[in-house]
Scaffold this motif. Structure first.
Motif, PDB file in Angstrom:
ATOM      1  N   VAL A 417     139.706  19.920  78.454  1.00 42.75           N
ATOM      2  CA  VAL A 417     140.013  19.682  79.869  1.00 42.75           C
ATOM      3  C   VAL A 417     138.769  19.791  80.737  1.00 42.75           C
ATOM      4  CG1 VAL A 417     141.419  20.423  81.821  1.00 42.75           C
ATOM      5  CG2 VAL A 417     142.335  20.558  79.503  1.00 42.75           C
ATOM      6  N   PHE A 418     137.995  20.892  80.562  1.00 44.96           N
ATOM      7  CA  PHE A 418     136.800  21.124  81.377  1.00 44.96           C
ATOM      8  C   PHE A 418     135.515  20.970  80.549  1.00 44.96           C
ATOM      9  CE2 PHE A 418     140.158  24.062  83.036  1.00 44.96           C
ATOM     10  CZ  PHE A 418     140.497  23.289  84.142  1.00 44.96           C
ATOM     11  N   ASN A 419     135.617  20.198  79.454  1.00 45.92           N
ATOM     12  CA  ASN A 419     134.489  19.937  78.562  1.00 45.92           C
ATOM     13  C   ASN A 419     133.973  21.196  77.864  1.00 45.92           C
ATOM     14  OD1 ASN A 419     134.511  17.186  79.184  1.00 45.92           O
ATOM     15  ND2 ASN A 419     133.113  17.456  80.921  1.00 45.92           N
ATOM     16  N   ARG A 420     134.842  22.217  77.748  1.00 49.06           N
ATOM     17  CA  ARG A 420     134.461  23.431  77.023  1.00 49.06           C
ATOM     18  C   ARG A 420     135.530  23.781  75.990  1.00 49.06           C
ATOM     19  NH1 ARG A 420     131.981  28.292  80.301  1.00 49.06           N
ATOM     20  NH2 ARG A 420     131.447  28.773  78.127  1.00 49.06           N
ATOM     21  N   ALA A 421     136.140  22.753  75.424  1.00 50.56           N
ATOM     22  CA  ALA A 421     137.121  22.873  74.330  1.00 50.56           C
ATOM     23  C   ALA A 421     138.417  23.539  74.762  1.00 50.56           C
ATOM     24  CB  ALA A 421     136.510  23.624  73.145  1.00 50.56           C
ATOM     25  N   GLU A 422     138.765  23.442  76.034  1.00 46.86           N
ATOM     26  CA  GLU A 422     140.045  23.990  76.487  1.00 46.86           C
ATOM     27  C   GLU A 422     141.173  23.015  76.165  1.00 46.86           C
ATOM     28  OE1 GLU A 422     136.674  24.949  79.314  1.00 46.86           O
ATOM     29  OE2 GLU A 422     137.601  23.111  78.545  1.00 46.86           O
ATOM     30  N   THR A 423     142.385  23.541  76.060  1.00 48.36           N
ATOM     31  CA  THR A 423     143.563  22.693  75.882  1.00 48.36           C
ATOM     32  C   THR A 423     144.614  23.067  76.923  1.00 48.36           C
ATOM     33  OG1 THR A 423     144.490  24.233  74.243  1.00 48.36           O
ATOM     34  CG2 THR A 423     143.224  22.368  73.408  1.00 48.36           C
ATOM     35  N   LEU A 424     145.236  22.052  77.477  1.00 44.27           N
ATOM     36  CA  LEU A 424     146.319  22.242  78.445  1.00 44.27           C
ATOM     37  C   LEU A 424     147.582  21.647  77.856  1.00 44.27           C
ATOM     38  CD1 LEU A 424     147.443  22.998  81.264  1.00 44.27           C
ATOM     39  CD2 LEU A 424     146.692  20.730  82.048  1.00 44.27           C
ATOM     40  N   GLU A 425     148.622  22.466  77.760  1.00 41.46           N
ATOM     41  CA  GLU A 425     149.904  22.017  77.234  1.00 41.46           C
ATOM     42  C   GLU A 425     150.944  22.059  78.352  1.00 41.46           C
ATOM     43  OE1 GLU A 425     151.002  24.196  73.743  1.00 41.46           O
ATOM     44  OE2 GLU A 425     148.926  24.348  73.060  1.00 41.46           O
ATOM     45  N   ILE A 426     151.602  20.921  78.564  1.00 41.20           N
ATOM     46  CA  ILE A 426     152.676  20.822  79.557  1.00 41.20           C
ATOM     47  C   ILE A 426     153.941  20.416  78.820  1.00 41.20           C
ATOM     48  CG2 ILE A 426     153.433  19.746  81.705  1.00 41.20           C
ATOM     49  CD1 ILE A 426     150.475  18.964  82.189  1.00 41.20           C
ATOM     50  N   SER A 427     154.983  21.189  78.980  1.00 40.54           N
ATOM     51  CA  SER A 427     156.208  20.877  78.244  1.00 40.54           C
ATOM     52  C   SER A 427     157.426  21.066  79.126  1.00 40.54           C
ATOM     53  CB  SER A 427     156.332  21.774  77.002  1.00 40.54           C
ATOM     54  OG  SER A 427     156.383  23.135  77.362  1.00 40.54           O
ATOM     55  N   ALA A 428     158.414  20.242  78.872  1.00 34.34           N
ATOM     56  CA  ALA A 428     159.708  20.337  79.556  1.00 34.34           C
ATOM     57  C   ALA A 428     160.789  20.415  78.494  1.00 34.34           C
ATOM     58  CB  ALA A 428     159.932  19.125  80.457  1.00 34.34           C
TER      59      ALA A 428
END
Length: 851
Positions: A417-428
């Protein structure tokens, strides 16, 4: 009487069927059914599981002593097609008569039907053919036994066997083992040709598997070989393999002793048609190259972007999309250090744990720039996963609240996400279900529902304003997760909205240990329909209504039938009792009952705000899913409201009329909670496993609270707890589950389960579950529900029963039938086996094992 006659008749028919099965029906004349293998070591029978596993032939499996699968096989017709055709041959004209009624094609197909063929195929496939004694296999088993004991130090072992008839066409095999004295290790010498390896060997402080005076075991030599290989390869010996380790064992002139010489030859190098040897070299890393967007398709294309960071070289075929540190923090192979298998494996684990790459590939090559040829270049090839990925799932669910449910969820994962290997998970998610325990005036099948939205942002490092490398080094694979969520549910009639948020740190101190620090865990629970309380908690309403029938003074509180009106009448009557407007006084038992009902109503209908900090530590020795000899220990300590109380006290914020602090006009919860959970499995072989579990948890309110919120309380009963009681229907204490959805703030649970194979993928279990819940140090006034001392341990309930499991490899379907063996709700002296019958039994459906 009629029911008893039916049961007796069924029992007799089953007994006749079992006894009538002829176990030797398919054993040829002159042959014997193998009924038992006995290993006699120096004249004494042994139960050595490893020794028994050397047999090429084992008796047919049994279920509680009965050869079920063998008898199922014997019931089958092995040639149903021939039998079907013989029926027409023995009855001329039968085929033509049936063909006129059904047609010839249908008569032929009838022979392939389940009635004529399918049932026999089922019996044959489910059953097990008789194990007929084969002397050739017996001799092969004997040879394997000889090797087994030889490999355990009995070099002069002698073997023989005998076959004893035990009944018509039945026999057992006796394997006769005479071991002689066991050999022990005497002097242990070394002959290591490479000086560098010899030096490493002598400075190694790790204990050896080979020790003077220890009994000879071949397995110890293999373990020592692997130990040395691991040690050498972790200290630079890149080309070293286990095959270079050999042992010379000398027993000449020794009495039951053996001298051992450890031999490690030089490196054997193959060069075209010739080979040569040279001492092993210890290699250092000269360069670490990381290819951040590698794929087979672009392997030969030009590198267009590169950078160097902390002695790491990063390359990309396109523009570099990652901040260098995000990648280099995950690589433990460093320039100037010796080659190490452990560092290679740790780098692979960490890189894989980032979840932004496919499984990485790490390769080494000798650096041709080094004239001494003692340097390696490490090439790390990373193949990125797609930046965006969409997922959807549909599940059939079962829980302690709902008997049947359908759940659907969709999710979107955004990587780097921020070019530092982060992951964002959005779930419903959406779940609808059915529960017979819910208030359901319209008799709807789907009377439980929930929908929600969750967000989780994961960082592959510890996010703090100060460095944590000395406390939590990167080899522990640390990560930080920030979560937020919202859900709305209709599952206990009060209808709730749930808002959550949190900040948590995760790391692994050791390979099988995990730690989690939830620095902030916020939860706001809002009850949307508190006026529906007495429609849901009918036990409380019925008790209150019975008291009102004698002591109500206001006619407006009741309807034309004399029942309290929900909610106005019930609430008004409660208020009148507790403000001494009726004849009831605080010393009366009915007054205390009303007080207890009101205490519980307030506790379960008030909105809750919880701000907690917790630490969880888990240790397990489980290696994989097939491991049935392991233990797991988990402990958790949680503190809620302490930070808010400290801030409120320091800031001298005003207290409300009850002497408590508020935030957003809501009293926040304050408590401390701790839990201990221990699971242990023993594998007895032949798919027999004993599993036990013990659990203790307690949550103590203080300061701003005098009770624990419902969402953080304990309950007992259900498919993963005490299986002789329905969920929420056991306890607290000896109250006989007086309320609906009974819960408390202390829990003890003990379970034991013996698992065994029935046939095929069908497994069986016999279990016993003990435990209960109690109230302690809170505002509950019912003495039967409180834990006052050691004597209250007599209120631990016991349930026992049996179950069946069907193993589908990826999950297990489970059915358990529990019987109330010891019920503390009854009077003392009348608690054992009072309800030990099918009428009071509980059938539980579950997915996977309970523990």
């Amino acid at each position: 009487m009629k029911k008893n006659s039916t049961k007796i008749t069924a029992f007799i028919l089953i007994a006749i069927f079992i006894c009538g099965c002829n176990a030797v029906k398919r054993v040829p004349d002159g042959k014997n059914l193998l009924v038992k293998n006995t290993i006699l070591v120096n004249g004494k029978a042994t139960n050595d599981e490893i020794a028994s596993n050397q047999m090429y032939q084992k008796p047919n499996g049994t279920l509680l002593g009965y050869r079920l699968r063998l008898n199922l096989y014997n019931l089958a017709n092995l040639n149903p097609d021939s039998t079907y055709q013989a029926k027409f041959k023995n009855h001329p004209g039968l085929y033509e008569r049936q063909a006129k009624i059904l047609s010839a094609k249908q008569v032929d197909r009838l022979g392939q039907s389940f009635l004529y063929k399918g049932i026999h195929e089922f019996l044959k496939n489910t059953g097990e053919p008789p194990v007929v004694i084969d002397t050739a296999k017996t001799k092969k088993s004997l040879l394997r036994l000889k090797f087994y004991y030889f490999n355990n130090g009995y070099f002069n072992v002698a073997t023989d066997y005998s076959i004893d008839s035990v009944a018509r066409k039945k026999a057992k095999i006796n394997y006769l083992i005479t071991t002689g004295p066991a050999y022990t290790l005497d002097t242990i010498n070394t002959n290591i040709k490479t000086p560098a390896l010899d030096s490493l060997y002598r400075t190694n402080n790790e204990p050896s598997f080979l020790k003077s005076g220890k009994q000879y075991k071949t397995a110890d030599f293999e373990d020592e070989k692997n130990r040395l290989t691991t040690y050498f390869r972790n200290h630079g010996a890149y080309f070293f393999q286990p095959t270079y380790v050999t042992f010379d064992i000398d027993t000449i002139g020794k009495k039951n002793k053996a001298d051992v010489t450890l031999i490690i030859n030089n490196n054997n190098i193959q060069e075209r048609d010739s080979s040569r040897t040279e001492p092993f070299k210890l290699y250092k890393i000269s360069d670490v190259n990381i290819y951040t967007d590698y794929s087979p398709a672009n392997a030969k294309t030009k590198i267009t972007d590169s950078t160097t960071y902390n002695n790491f070289n990063l390359y990309s075929h396109k523009k570099l999309k990652y901040k260098p540190r995000a990648i280099t923090d995950a690589v433990f192979i460093t320039k100037g250090n010796y080659f190490s298998d452990t560092r290679t494996t740790l780098s692979s684990r960490y890189l894989n744990n980032l979840k932004i790459f496919n499984y990485p590939s790490i390769q080494y090559e000798v650096d041709k720039r080094d004239s001494t040829a003692q340097s390696l270049i490490a090439n790390v090839y990373l193949t990125p996963r797609k930046k965006y990925s969409f997922g959807a799932s549909l599940d059939v669910t079962h829980s302690n609240i709902q008997d049947f449910g359908i759940g659907a969820s969709i999710s979107e994962t955004i990587r780097n996400v921020f070019n530092r290997a982060e992951t964002l998970e959005i779930s419903a998610r959406l779940n609808v279900g059915s529960s017979k325990d819910m208030a359901n005036p319209n008799d709807n099948f789907f009377n439980v529902s929930e929908y929600g939205l969750d967000l989780k942002l994961n960082f592959p490092r510890i996010l703090l304003p100060f460095g944590t490398e000395k406390i939590i080094p990167k080899r522990m694979i640390p990560s930080t997760s920030i979560t937020a969520g919202f859900s709305k549910q209709r599952n206990i009639g009060l209808d709730k909205e749930n808002f959550t948020g949190g900040l948590a740190y995760n790391w692994s101190p050791k390979r099988n240990n995990t730690a989690k620090l939830e620095l902030l865990n916020a939860q706001f629970v809002r009850n949307l329909n508190p006026n529906n309380y007495f429609n849901v908690y009918t036990s409380s309403y019925n008790e209150l209504n019975n008291i009102a029938s004698a002591y109500n003074i206001e006619s407006t509180n009741v309807d034309t039938s004399g029942n309290l009106i929900i909610p106005e009448g019930a609430n008004n009557f409660t208020k009148e009792v507790l403000t001494d407007q009726t004849v009831l006084r605080p010393g009366d038992s009915q007054y205390k009952d009303v007080q207890s009902i009101e205490e519980r109503r307030i506790r379960l209908t008030e909105n809750d705000f919880i701000l907690a900090t917790s630490y969880t530590f888990t240790k397990t020795t489980k290696k994989d899913l097939a491991d049935n000899t392991f233990y797991q220990f988990k402990t958790k300590i949680e503190s809620a409201g302490t930070l808010l109380s400290a801030i409120s006290s320091i800031a001298k914020l005003p207290e409300n009329s009850r002497g408590n602090y508020e935030i957003f006009n809501l009293e926040y919860s304050e408590y401390i909670k701790t839990e201990f959970d221990y699971i242990k499995h023993w594998d007895f072989g032949k798919e027999k496993v004993l599993a036990v579990r013990s659990f203790f948890g307690i949550a103590i309110p203080f300061g701003n609270s005098d009770y624990i919120p419902f969402s953080r309380s304990y309950y007992s009963g259900g498919s993963n707890d005490n299986r002789a009681w329905q969920p929420y229907s056991l306890g607290p204490g000896s109250t006989n589950a007086a309320n609906d959805f009974n819960e408390a703030n202390m829990k003890i649970a003990l379970s034991a389960e013996f698992r065994f194979k029935v046939f095929g993928d069908v497994k069986g279990a016999i279990f016993a579950d003990a435990g209960n819940i109690w109230n302690v140090l809170d505002n509950v006034i019912d003495e039967k529900a409180k834990f006052s001392g050691v004597n209250d341990l007599a209120e631990i309930a016991l349930g026992s029963g049996f179950g069946l499991r069907y193993d589908l490899s990826f999950f297990v379907i489970r059915l358990d039938l529990g019987f109330k063996t010891y019920n503390p709700a009854h009077e003392k002296g009348d608690r054992w086996f009072k309800e030990y019958n099918f009428g009071h039994s509980v059938l539980n459906f579950g997915i996977n094992y309970p523990f």
